[in-house]
Design a protein around this motif. Structure first.
Motif, PDB file in Angstrom:
ATOM      1  N   PRO A 187      53.952  30.011  39.818  1.00  8.27           N
ATOM      2  CA  PRO A 187      52.383  30.243  40.023  1.00  8.27           C
ATOM      3  C   PRO A 187      51.662  28.890  39.158  1.00  8.27           C
ATOM      4  N   THR A 188      50.282  28.864  40.003  1.00  5.34           N
ATOM      5  CA  THR A 188      49.521  27.693  39.448  1.00  5.34           C
ATOM      6  C   THR A 188      48.158  28.288  39.260  1.00  5.34           C
ATOM      7  N   GLY A 189      47.444  27.906  38.392  1.00  2.00           N
ATOM      8  CA  GLY A 189      45.727  28.257  38.204  1.00  2.00           C
ATOM      9  C   GLY A 189      45.517  29.479  38.310  1.00  2.00           C
ATOM     10  N   VAL A 190      46.496  30.175  37.493  1.00  2.00           N
ATOM     11  CA  VAL A 190      46.219  31.704  37.185  1.00  2.00           C
ATOM     12  C   VAL A 190      44.910  32.102  36.577  1.00  2.00           C
ATOM     13  N   TYR A 191      44.696  31.270  35.254  1.00  2.00           N
ATOM     14  CA  TYR A 191      43.383  31.619  34.794  1.00  2.00           C
ATOM     15  C   TYR A 191      42.220  31.405  35.352  1.00  2.00           C
ATOM     16  N   ASP A 192      41.972  30.547  36.324  1.00  2.00           N
ATOM     17  CA  ASP A 192      41.144  30.315  37.084  1.00  2.00           C
ATOM     18  C   ASP A 192      40.928  31.327  38.200  1.00  2.00           C
ATOM     19  N   MET A 193      42.051  31.608  38.722  1.00  2.00           N
ATOM     20  CA  MET A 193      42.232  32.873  39.675  1.00  2.00           C
ATOM     21  C   MET A 193      41.647  34.072  39.162  1.00  2.00           C
ATOM     22  N   VAL A 194      42.169  34.394  37.889  1.00  2.00           N
ATOM     23  CA  VAL A 194      41.598  35.914  37.367  1.00  2.00           C
ATOM     24  C   VAL A 194      40.062  35.740  37.150  1.00  2.00           C
ATOM     25  N   CYS A 208      43.886  47.725  34.013  1.00  2.00           N
ATOM     26  CA  CYS A 208      43.744  47.205  35.570  1.00  2.00           C
ATOM     27  C   CYS A 208      44.059  45.870  35.732  1.00  2.00           C
ATOM     28  N   VAL A 209      43.701  44.985  35.008  1.00  2.00           N
ATOM     29  CA  VAL A 209      44.077  43.534  35.128  1.00  2.00           C
ATOM     30  C   VAL A 209      45.438  43.394  34.795  1.00  2.00           C
ATOM     31  N   ARG A 210      45.983  43.840  33.844  1.00  2.00           N
ATOM     32  CA  ARG A 210      47.257  43.902  33.528  1.00  2.00           C
ATOM     33  C   ARG A 210      48.255  44.130  34.764  1.00  2.00           C
TER      34      ARG A 210
END
Length: 78
Positions: A27-34, A10-12
Motif C-alpha cells: 500500500p502507498t498513500g493510505v493517509y491521504d486516501m483515508v 466503520c473506518v477500521r
C-alpha cells in the motif's frame, strides 16, 4: 443516534477490507486516501445541516471559516 466510536469502527472495518483486498500488494498513500474519502462526505453533510451557512458549518466542525472554504473549494463543493 450515531456515536463517534461507530464512525471509528466503520473506518477500521474499511481499512481492514482495503488491506485484505490488496492481496500482497504494497500500500502507498493510505493517509491521504483515508482523509480524502472521509473529508468530502463529512463536508457535504455538515453543510447540509448548516443550511449552506459556512460560518455555522465551520463552528460545527471546529475549524476556521477560511479553512472550511479552502476545503470546500478543494473538494469542488463550491
Amino acid at each position: 443516534m450515531s456515536r463517534p466510536d461507530d464512525i471509528s469502527e466503520c473506518v477500521r472495518r474499511a481499512l481492514e477490507r482495503y488491506f485484505k483486498d490488496l492481496d500482497g500488494e504494497k500500500p502507498t498513500g493510505v493517509y491521504d486516501m483515508v482523509v480524502r474519502n472521509i473529508e468530502r462526505p463529512m463536508l457535504e453533510i455538515v453543510m447540509q445541516h448548516a443550511d449552506g451557512n459556512q460560518t455555522v458549518a465551520a463552528e460545527m466542525l471546529g475549524i476556521n471559516r477560511n479553512t472550511l472554504r479552502r476545503k470546500l473549494i478543494d473538494h469542488a463543493l463550491l
